[in-house]
Scaffold this motif. Structure first.
Motif, PDB file in Angstrom:
ATOM      1  N   GLY A   1       0.654  -1.166  -0.064  1.00 36.90           N
ATOM      2  CA  GLY A   1      -0.118  -0.035   0.120  1.00 36.90           C
ATOM      3  C   GLY A   1       0.705   1.283   0.010  1.00 36.90           C
ATOM      4  O   GLY A   1       0.448   2.293  -0.626  1.00 36.90           O
ATOM      5  N   GLN A   2       1.946   1.290   0.697  1.00 35.08           N
ATOM      6  CA  GLN A   2       2.869   2.350   0.972  1.00 35.08           C
ATOM      7  C   GLN A   2       3.541   2.759  -0.562  1.00 35.08           C
ATOM      8  O   GLN A   2       3.845   3.726  -0.763  1.00 35.08           O
ATOM      9  N   LEU A   3       3.835   1.394  -1.223  1.00 36.86           N
ATOM     10  CA  LEU A   3       4.697   1.570  -2.545  1.00 36.86           C
ATOM     11  C   LEU A   3       3.879   2.448  -3.527  1.00 36.86           C
ATOM     12  O   LEU A   3       4.275   3.176  -4.296  1.00 36.86           O
ATOM     13  N   LYS A   4       2.398   2.219  -3.335  1.00 36.84           N
ATOM     14  CA  LYS A   4       1.640   3.160  -4.362  1.00 36.84           C
ATOM     15  C   LYS A   4       1.895   4.605  -4.255  1.00 36.84           C
ATOM     16  O   LYS A   4       1.599   5.361  -5.145  1.00 36.84           O
ATOM     17  N   ALA A   5       2.280   4.966  -3.332  1.00 36.67           N
ATOM     18  CA  ALA A   5       2.333   6.540  -3.176  1.00 36.67           C
ATOM     19  C   ALA A   5       3.574   6.981  -3.935  1.00 36.67           C
ATOM     20  O   ALA A   5       3.596   8.290  -4.194  1.00 36.67           O
ATOM     21  N   TRP A   6       4.447   5.961  -4.510  1.00 41.76           N
ATOM     22  CA  TRP A   6       5.277   6.576  -5.279  1.00 41.76           C
ATOM     23  C   TRP A   6       4.555   7.199  -6.565  1.00 41.76           C
ATOM     24  O   TRP A   6       4.965   8.403  -7.315  1.00 41.76           O
ATOM     25  N   ASN A   7       3.474   6.459  -6.939  1.00 37.63           N
ATOM     26  CA  ASN A   7       2.574   6.947  -8.109  1.00 37.63           C
ATOM     27  C   ASN A   7       2.302   8.365  -7.691  1.00 37.63           C
ATOM     28  O   ASN A   7       1.944   9.243  -8.866  1.00 37.63           O
ATOM     29  N   GLU A   8       1.829   8.757  -6.495  1.00 37.01           N
ATOM     30  CA  GLU A   8       1.202  10.090  -6.278  1.00 37.01           C
ATOM     31  C   GLU A   8       2.669  10.890  -5.902  1.00 37.01           C
ATOM     32  O   GLU A   8       2.330  12.101  -5.526  1.00 37.01           O
ATOM     33  N   LYS A   9       3.580  10.734  -6.212  1.00 35.88           N
ATOM     34  CA  LYS A   9       4.714  11.418  -6.139  1.00 35.88           C
ATOM     35  C   LYS A   9       4.993  11.830  -4.571  1.00 35.88           C
ATOM     36  O   LYS A   9       5.555  13.162  -4.307  1.00 35.88           O
ATOM     37  N   THR A  10       4.666  11.111  -3.509  1.00 35.53           N
ATOM     38  CA  THR A  10       4.800  11.639  -2.389  1.00 35.53           C
ATOM     39  C   THR A  10       6.065  10.671  -1.827  1.00 35.53           C
ATOM     40  O   THR A  10       6.323  10.903  -0.423  1.00 35.53           O
ATOM     41  N   LEU A  11       6.360   9.787  -2.419  1.00 36.14           N
ATOM     42  CA  LEU A  11       7.609   9.019  -2.332  1.00 36.14           C
ATOM     43  C   LEU A  11       9.025   9.207  -3.323  1.00 36.14           C
ATOM     44  O   LEU A  11       8.612   9.368  -4.250  1.00 36.14           O
ATOM     45  N   ASN A  12      10.038   9.307  -2.873  1.00 33.22           N
ATOM     46  CA  ASN A  12      11.247   9.588  -3.813  1.00 33.22           C
ATOM     47  C   ASN A  12      11.609   8.228  -4.357  1.00 33.22           C
ATOM     48  O   ASN A  12      11.021   6.967  -3.821  1.00 33.22           O
ATOM     49  N   GLY A  13      12.675   8.184  -5.254  1.00 36.86           N
ATOM     50  CA  GLY A  13      12.850   6.579  -5.615  1.00 36.86           C
ATOM     51  C   GLY A  13      13.558   5.941  -4.757  1.00 36.86           C
ATOM     52  O   GLY A  13      13.134   4.782  -4.568  1.00 36.86           O
ATOM     53  N   ALA A  14      14.463   6.358  -3.975  1.00 34.98           N
ATOM     54  CA  ALA A  14      15.099   5.626  -3.259  1.00 34.98           C
ATOM     55  C   ALA A  14      14.180   4.844  -2.060  1.00 34.98           C
ATOM     56  O   ALA A  14      14.357   3.913  -1.565  1.00 34.98           O
ATOM     57  N   GLU A  15      13.356   5.781  -1.451  1.00 35.00           N
ATOM     58  CA  GLU A  15      12.317   5.276  -0.503  1.00 35.00           C
ATOM     59  C   GLU A  15      11.318   4.156  -1.271  1.00 35.00           C
ATOM     60  O   GLU A  15      11.123   3.226  -0.578  1.00 35.00           O
ATOM     61  N   ALA A  16      11.010   4.370  -2.302  1.00 39.79           N
ATOM     62  CA  ALA A  16      10.202   3.438  -3.039  1.00 39.79           C
ATOM     63  C   ALA A  16      10.902   1.909  -3.191  1.00 39.79           C
ATOM     64  O   ALA A  16      10.600   0.886  -2.870  1.00 39.79           O
ATOM     65  N   ILE A  17      12.368   2.007  -3.529  1.00 41.87           N
ATOM     66  CA  ILE A  17      13.082   0.789  -3.644  1.00 41.87           C
ATOM     67  C   ILE A  17      13.325   0.256  -2.189  1.00 41.87           C
ATOM     68  O   ILE A  17      13.390  -0.954  -2.156  1.00 41.87           O
TER      69      ILE A  17
END
Length: 337
Positions: free
Chosen positions: A224-240
Protein backbone atom coordinates in the motif's frame (compact mmCIF):
# COMPACT_ATOMS: atom_id res chain seq x y z
CA UNK A 1 -23.65 -8.97 -14.15
CA UNK A 2 -22.98 -11.67 -16.69
CA UNK A 3 -24.50 -11.16 -20.11
CA UNK A 4 -23.89 -14.52 -21.77
CA UNK A 5 -22.59 -17.97 -20.99
CA UNK A 6 -20.88 -20.14 -23.59
CA UNK A 7 -20.00 -23.80 -23.18
CA UNK A 8 -17.28 -25.24 -25.39
CA UNK A 9 -16.28 -28.90 -25.49
CA UNK A 10 -12.93 -29.94 -26.98
CA UNK A 11 -11.82 -33.56 -26.83
CA UNK A 12 -14.36 -34.24 -24.07
CA UNK A 13 -12.96 -31.38 -21.97
CA UNK A 14 -15.71 -29.11 -20.70
CA UNK A 15 -15.23 -25.38 -20.32
CA UNK A 16 -17.77 -22.75 -19.35
CA UNK A 17 -17.01 -19.13 -20.20
CA UNK A 18 -18.94 -16.31 -18.57
CA UNK A 19 -18.41 -12.63 -19.32
CA UNK A 20 -16.99 -10.51 -16.52
CA UNK A 21 -15.73 -6.96 -16.11
CA UNK A 22 -12.08 -6.18 -16.83
CA UNK A 23 -9.78 -6.01 -13.83
CA UNK A 24 -6.12 -5.26 -13.33
CA UNK A 25 -3.80 -6.41 -10.59
CA UNK A 26 -2.19 -3.90 -8.27
CA UNK A 27 1.17 -2.58 -9.37
CA UNK A 28 3.03 0.52 -10.45
CA UNK A 29 3.34 -0.34 -14.13
CA UNK A 30 1.09 -1.05 -17.08
CA UNK A 31 3.20 -3.95 -18.31
CA UNK A 32 0.84 -6.84 -17.68
CA UNK A 33 -0.11 -8.48 -21.03
CA UNK A 34 -1.67 -11.02 -18.63
CA UNK A 35 2.42 -23.27 -15.06
CA UNK A 36 1.64 -27.26 -17.38
CA UNK A 37 -0.83 -26.70 -20.20
CA UNK A 38 -4.42 -27.35 -19.07
CA UNK A 39 -7.81 -27.70 -20.72
CA UNK A 40 -7.67 -25.72 -23.98
CA UNK A 41 -10.84 -23.81 -24.77
CA UNK A 42 -12.57 -22.02 -27.61
CA UNK A 43 -14.21 -18.69 -26.92
CA UNK A 44 -16.51 -16.95 -29.39
CA UNK A 45 -17.78 -13.39 -29.32
CA UNK A 46 -16.70 -13.07 -25.71
CA UNK A 47 -16.52 -9.26 -25.62
CA UNK A 48 -20.17 -8.63 -26.54
CA UNK A 49 -22.16 -11.88 -26.47
CA UNK A 50 -25.44 -11.59 -28.32
CA UNK A 51 -24.61 -8.02 -29.40
CA UNK A 52 -26.53 -6.59 -26.46
CA UNK A 53 -24.49 -3.38 -26.40
CA UNK A 54 -21.99 -1.37 -28.41
CA UNK A 55 -19.36 1.13 -27.30
CA UNK A 56 -19.46 4.36 -29.34
CA UNK A 57 -18.10 7.91 -29.28
CA UNK A 58 -20.60 10.35 -27.76
CA UNK A 59 -20.13 14.02 -28.71
CA UNK A 60 -18.73 15.94 -25.78
CA UNK A 61 -18.83 12.92 -23.47
CA UNK A 62 -16.13 10.57 -24.68
CA UNK A 63 -17.07 6.92 -25.15
CA UNK A 64 -20.30 5.41 -23.91
CA UNK A 65 -22.32 2.21 -24.12
CA UNK A 66 -25.53 2.03 -26.14
CA UNK A 67 -28.07 -0.77 -26.29
CA UNK A 68 -27.65 -2.67 -29.57
CA UNK A 69 -31.14 -4.21 -29.32
CA UNK A 70 -34.23 -3.95 -27.22
CA UNK A 71 -33.49 -5.19 -23.69
CA UNK A 72 -36.40 -6.61 -21.74
CA UNK A 73 -36.62 -6.58 -17.96
CA UNK A 74 -35.87 -9.03 -16.57
CA UNK A 75 -33.36 -10.60 -18.96
CA UNK A 76 -32.29 -14.15 -18.23
CA UNK A 77 -30.00 -14.33 -15.24
CA UNK A 78 -26.71 -16.26 -15.23
CA UNK A 79 -28.28 -19.27 -13.51
CA UNK A 80 -30.80 -19.64 -16.32
CA UNK A 81 -28.15 -19.37 -19.01
CA UNK A 82 -26.00 -21.99 -17.32
CA UNK A 83 -28.93 -24.37 -16.85
CA UNK A 84 -29.79 -24.10 -20.54
CA UNK A 85 -26.26 -24.92 -21.59
CA UNK A 86 -25.87 -27.75 -19.09
CA UNK A 87 -28.92 -29.41 -20.65
CA UNK A 88 -27.03 -29.68 -23.97
CA UNK A 89 -24.11 -31.65 -22.51
CA UNK A 90 -23.70 -35.39 -22.72
CA UNK A 91 -24.35 -37.44 -19.61
CA UNK A 92 -20.61 -37.88 -19.02
CA UNK A 93 -19.88 -34.18 -19.51
CA UNK A 94 -22.69 -33.15 -17.20
CA UNK A 95 -21.45 -35.56 -14.54
CA UNK A 96 -17.95 -34.07 -14.74
CA UNK A 97 -19.32 -30.56 -14.30
CA UNK A 98 -21.74 -31.47 -11.52
CA UNK A 99 -19.01 -33.31 -9.58
CA UNK A 100 -17.29 -30.01 -8.81
CA UNK A 101 -17.71 -28.40 -5.40
CA UNK A 102 -20.52 -25.95 -4.65
CA UNK A 103 -22.32 -24.24 -1.79
CA UNK A 104 -24.09 -26.89 0.33
CA UNK A 105 -27.81 -26.85 1.02
CA UNK A 106 -28.96 -24.83 -1.98
CA UNK A 107 -31.86 -25.65 -4.37
CA UNK A 108 -30.89 -28.04 -7.14
CA UNK A 109 -31.49 -25.52 -9.93
CA UNK A 110 -28.96 -23.13 -8.33
CA UNK A 111 -26.16 -25.71 -8.08
CA UNK A 112 -24.67 -25.06 -11.56
CA UNK A 113 -24.33 -21.34 -10.85
CA UNK A 114 -22.80 -22.12 -7.44
CA UNK A 115 -20.31 -24.41 -9.17
CA UNK A 116 -19.44 -21.51 -11.44
CA UNK A 117 -18.93 -19.16 -8.49
CA UNK A 118 -16.80 -21.67 -6.58
CA UNK A 119 -14.62 -23.07 -9.36
CA UNK A 120 -14.25 -20.41 -12.05
CA UNK A 121 -10.86 -19.10 -13.17
CA UNK A 122 -10.10 -15.68 -14.61
CA UNK A 123 -9.65 -16.03 -18.38
CA UNK A 124 -8.85 -12.63 -19.83
CA UNK A 125 -12.03 -10.59 -19.60
CA UNK A 126 -14.09 -13.71 -18.87
CA UNK A 127 -14.46 -16.38 -16.23
CA UNK A 128 -14.00 -20.04 -17.16
CA UNK A 129 -14.36 -23.47 -15.59
CA UNK A 130 -11.64 -26.03 -16.26
CA UNK A 131 -12.75 -29.27 -14.56
CA UNK A 132 -9.24 -30.67 -14.06
CA UNK A 133 -7.60 -27.42 -12.98
CA UNK A 134 -10.53 -26.86 -10.61
CA UNK A 135 -9.14 -29.78 -8.57
CA UNK A 136 -6.23 -27.61 -7.43
CA UNK A 137 -6.79 -27.13 -3.72
CA UNK A 138 -5.96 -23.99 -1.75
CA UNK A 139 -3.08 -23.13 0.54
CA UNK A 140 -2.08 -19.78 2.03
CA UNK A 141 1.01 -17.59 1.79
CA UNK A 142 4.19 -19.65 1.58
CA UNK A 143 2.33 -22.98 1.57
CA UNK A 144 1.07 -22.93 -2.03
CA UNK A 145 3.47 -24.28 -4.63
CA UNK A 146 1.87 -23.55 -8.03
CA UNK A 147 0.33 -20.54 -9.75
CA UNK A 148 -1.89 -20.43 -12.82
CA UNK A 149 -2.13 -17.94 -15.64
CA UNK A 150 -4.42 -17.51 -18.63
CA UNK A 151 -2.72 -16.89 -21.98
CA UNK A 152 -5.15 -14.93 -24.10
CA UNK A 153 -3.38 -15.50 -27.42
CA UNK A 154 -3.40 -19.29 -26.92
CA UNK A 155 -6.73 -19.46 -25.06
CA UNK A 156 -5.04 -21.84 -22.64
CA UNK A 157 -4.62 -21.99 -18.87
CA UNK A 158 -1.07 -22.71 -17.71
CA UNK A 159 0.03 -23.89 -14.27
CA UNK A 160 3.62 -23.33 -13.14
CA UNK A 161 5.54 -24.64 -10.12
CA UNK A 162 6.92 -21.99 -7.75
CA UNK A 163 9.21 -24.48 -6.03
CA UNK A 164 10.60 -27.93 -6.75
CA UNK A 165 7.79 -30.42 -6.06
CA UNK A 166 8.43 -34.04 -5.17
CA UNK A 167 6.43 -36.90 -6.68
CA UNK A 168 3.42 -37.56 -4.49
CA UNK A 169 3.22 -34.01 -3.09
CA UNK A 170 -0.07 -32.20 -3.61
CA UNK A 171 -0.17 -29.30 -6.05
CA UNK A 172 -1.62 -26.33 -4.19
CA UNK A 173 -2.55 -22.88 -5.43
CA UNK A 174 -4.10 -19.94 -3.60
CA UNK A 175 -7.67 -18.75 -4.04
CA UNK A 176 -7.13 -15.39 -2.36
CA UNK A 177 -4.63 -12.65 -1.65
CA UNK A 178 -3.26 -14.42 1.41
CA UNK A 179 -1.12 -11.56 2.70
CA UNK A 180 -3.47 -11.33 5.67
CA UNK A 181 -3.50 -12.65 9.25
CA UNK A 182 -4.65 -16.23 9.77
CA UNK A 183 -7.98 -15.24 11.36
CA UNK A 184 -8.89 -13.00 8.41
CA UNK A 185 -7.91 -15.64 5.86
CA UNK A 186 -9.87 -18.32 7.66
CA UNK A 187 -12.97 -16.16 7.95
CA UNK A 188 -12.88 -15.15 4.29
CA UNK A 189 -12.37 -18.72 3.08
CA UNK A 190 -15.17 -19.98 5.32
CA UNK A 191 -17.61 -17.31 4.12
CA UNK A 192 -16.73 -17.47 0.42
CA UNK A 193 -15.42 -21.00 -0.20
CA UNK A 194 -17.08 -22.82 2.70
CA UNK A 195 -14.09 -24.67 4.13
CA UNK A 196 -11.65 -24.27 6.99
CA UNK A 197 -8.10 -24.03 5.72
CA UNK A 198 -5.67 -26.49 7.30
CA UNK A 199 -2.65 -25.67 5.13
CA UNK A 200 0.88 -25.63 6.53
CA UNK A 201 0.67 -21.91 7.31
CA UNK A 202 -2.76 -22.00 8.95
CA UNK A 203 -1.73 -24.90 11.22
CA UNK A 204 1.47 -23.35 12.53
CA UNK A 205 1.84 -23.29 16.34
CA UNK A 206 0.45 -20.07 17.81
CA UNK A 207 3.74 -18.25 18.28
CA UNK A 208 4.94 -19.09 14.77
CA UNK A 209 1.54 -18.16 13.41
CA UNK A 210 1.77 -14.73 15.05
CA UNK A 211 5.17 -14.19 13.42
CA UNK A 212 3.75 -15.25 10.07
CA UNK A 213 0.78 -12.90 10.54
CA UNK A 214 3.16 -10.06 11.33
CA UNK A 215 5.20 -10.66 8.18
CA UNK A 216 2.17 -10.99 5.90
CA UNK A 217 0.39 -7.95 7.33
CA UNK A 218 3.56 -5.89 7.01
CA UNK A 219 3.97 -6.99 3.39
CA UNK A 220 0.41 -5.93 2.62
CA UNK A 221 0.93 -2.55 4.29
CA UNK A 222 4.17 -2.00 2.40
CA UNK A 223 2.48 -2.73 -0.92
CA UNK A 224 0.00 0.00 0.00
CA UNK A 225 2.81 2.39 0.84
CA UNK A 226 4.57 1.64 -2.45
CA UNK A 227 1.62 3.08 -4.37
CA UNK A 228 2.52 6.48 -2.92
CA UNK A 229 5.33 6.65 -5.48
CA UNK A 230 2.65 6.99 -8.17
CA UNK A 231 1.31 9.98 -6.25
CA UNK A 232 4.81 11.48 -6.04
CA UNK A 233 4.84 11.42 -2.24
CA UNK A 234 7.77 8.98 -2.19
CA UNK A 235 11.12 9.51 -3.86
CA UNK A 236 12.82 6.73 -5.79
CA UNK A 237 15.14 5.54 -3.02
CA UNK A 238 12.23 5.33 -0.58
CA UNK A 239 10.22 3.26 -3.05
CA UNK A 240 13.12 0.88 -3.64
CA UNK A 241 13.64 0.50 0.12
CA UNK A 242 10.00 -0.63 0.38
CA UNK A 243 10.49 -3.14 -2.45
CA UNK A 244 13.52 -4.59 -0.69
CA UNK A 245 11.66 -4.89 2.62
CA UNK A 246 8.75 -6.69 0.93
CA UNK A 247 11.26 -9.06 -0.68
CA UNK A 248 13.04 -9.70 2.62
CA UNK A 249 9.78 -10.52 4.41
CA UNK A 250 8.73 -12.76 1.54
CA UNK A 251 12.02 -14.62 1.86
CA UNK A 252 11.35 -15.25 5.55
CA UNK A 253 7.78 -16.33 4.82
CA UNK A 254 8.72 -18.36 1.71
CA UNK A 255 6.19 -16.21 -0.15
CA UNK A 256 7.67 -15.91 -3.63
CA UNK A 257 4.58 -15.37 -5.74
CA UNK A 258 4.37 -11.87 -7.29
CA UNK A 259 8.13 -11.38 -7.30
CA UNK A 260 8.26 -10.85 -11.05
CA UNK A 261 5.85 -7.92 -10.83
CA UNK A 262 7.55 -6.56 -7.71
CA UNK A 263 10.93 -6.45 -9.49
CA UNK A 264 9.27 -4.93 -12.57
CA UNK A 265 7.77 -2.22 -10.36
CA UNK A 266 11.21 -1.48 -8.95
CA UNK A 267 12.55 -1.28 -12.50
CA UNK A 268 9.91 1.33 -13.36
CA UNK A 269 11.02 3.43 -10.40
CA UNK A 270 14.69 3.16 -11.37
CA UNK A 271 13.94 3.92 -15.03
CA UNK A 272 11.77 6.93 -14.23
CA UNK A 273 14.60 8.34 -12.09
CA UNK A 274 17.17 7.64 -14.85
CA UNK A 275 19.16 5.14 -12.76
CA UNK A 276 19.83 2.89 -15.77
CA UNK A 277 22.26 0.51 -14.07
CA UNK A 278 19.73 -0.22 -11.35
CA UNK A 279 16.92 -0.45 -13.92
CA UNK A 280 18.83 -3.14 -15.86
CA UNK A 281 19.44 -5.15 -12.71
CA UNK A 282 15.79 -4.98 -11.67
CA UNK A 283 14.70 -5.93 -15.20
CA UNK A 284 16.95 -8.99 -15.16
CA UNK A 285 15.48 -10.02 -11.82
CA UNK A 286 11.93 -9.48 -13.11
CA UNK A 287 12.64 -11.67 -16.15
CA UNK A 288 14.00 -14.41 -13.88
CA UNK A 289 10.90 -14.52 -11.69
CA UNK A 290 8.39 -14.03 -14.48
CA UNK A 291 10.01 -17.05 -16.14
CA UNK A 292 9.24 -19.10 -13.04
CA UNK A 293 5.71 -17.76 -12.54
CA UNK A 294 4.53 -17.43 -16.15
CA UNK A 295 6.96 -19.27 -18.44
CA UNK A 296 9.95 -18.15 -20.50
CA UNK A 297 7.93 -17.57 -23.67
CA UNK A 298 5.65 -14.86 -22.23
CA UNK A 299 5.51 -11.15 -23.09
CA UNK A 300 6.57 -10.20 -19.56
CA UNK A 301 9.83 -12.15 -19.94
CA UNK A 302 10.50 -10.88 -23.47
CA UNK A 303 9.91 -7.24 -22.52
CA UNK A 304 11.97 -7.36 -19.35
CA UNK A 305 14.88 -8.95 -21.20
CA UNK A 306 14.59 -6.24 -23.85
CA UNK A 307 14.59 -3.50 -21.21
CA UNK A 308 17.50 -5.17 -19.39
CA UNK A 309 19.61 -4.39 -22.44
CA UNK A 310 17.92 -1.09 -23.30
CA UNK A 311 16.47 0.40 -20.09
CA UNK A 312 16.22 3.88 -21.58
CA UNK A 313 13.85 2.59 -24.29
CA UNK A 314 11.08 2.21 -21.73
CA UNK A 315 8.42 4.97 -22.02
CA UNK A 316 8.81 6.09 -18.37
CA UNK A 317 12.52 6.86 -18.77
CA UNK A 318 13.43 10.22 -17.27
CA UNK A 319 9.93 11.18 -16.14
CA UNK A 320 11.02 11.81 -12.56
CA UNK A 321 13.89 13.79 -11.08
CA UNK A 322 17.24 12.12 -11.68
CA UNK A 323 18.17 10.02 -8.65
CA UNK A 324 20.35 7.04 -7.77
CA UNK A 325 17.79 4.62 -6.34
CA UNK A 326 19.85 1.43 -6.21
CA UNK A 327 19.48 -2.06 -7.60
CA UNK A 328 18.66 -5.41 -5.98
CA UNK A 329 21.02 -6.87 -3.39
CA UNK A 330 23.16 -9.91 -4.13
CA UNK A 331 20.93 -11.94 -1.78
CA UNK A 332 17.88 -10.98 -3.85
CA UNK A 333 19.62 -11.92 -7.09
CA UNK A 334 20.71 -15.30 -5.69
CA UNK A 335 17.61 -16.32 -3.72
CA UNK A 336 17.46 -20.11 -3.36
CA UNK A 337 13.70 -20.29 -2.80
Amino acid sequence: PAIKVLIAVLSSVLCIIIARPYWKADGLGAEQPAAIRKDPVVIKNRENPGQIYQVVDLPGRGKGMLAARNIKVPEKNPSEYILEQIANLTTAQRAKFMSLSHLPGIPENHIPFSIMQTNAFAAGESMAIFPEAARLNHACAGAFNVVYNWREDEETLYVHALHNIRAGDELLTTYIDSKKPRAERQQYLKENYHFECDCAVCTLPDEQSKESDRRLSTMANLYGQLKAWNEKTLNGAEAIAIVKKIWELGEEERYVSERGQLAADAAIVATAHSDLEAASEWRALAAKWFTRELGKDTPQVFLNRKWTAEPDSHPVFGRRAEEKVGGPSEAMKNSKL
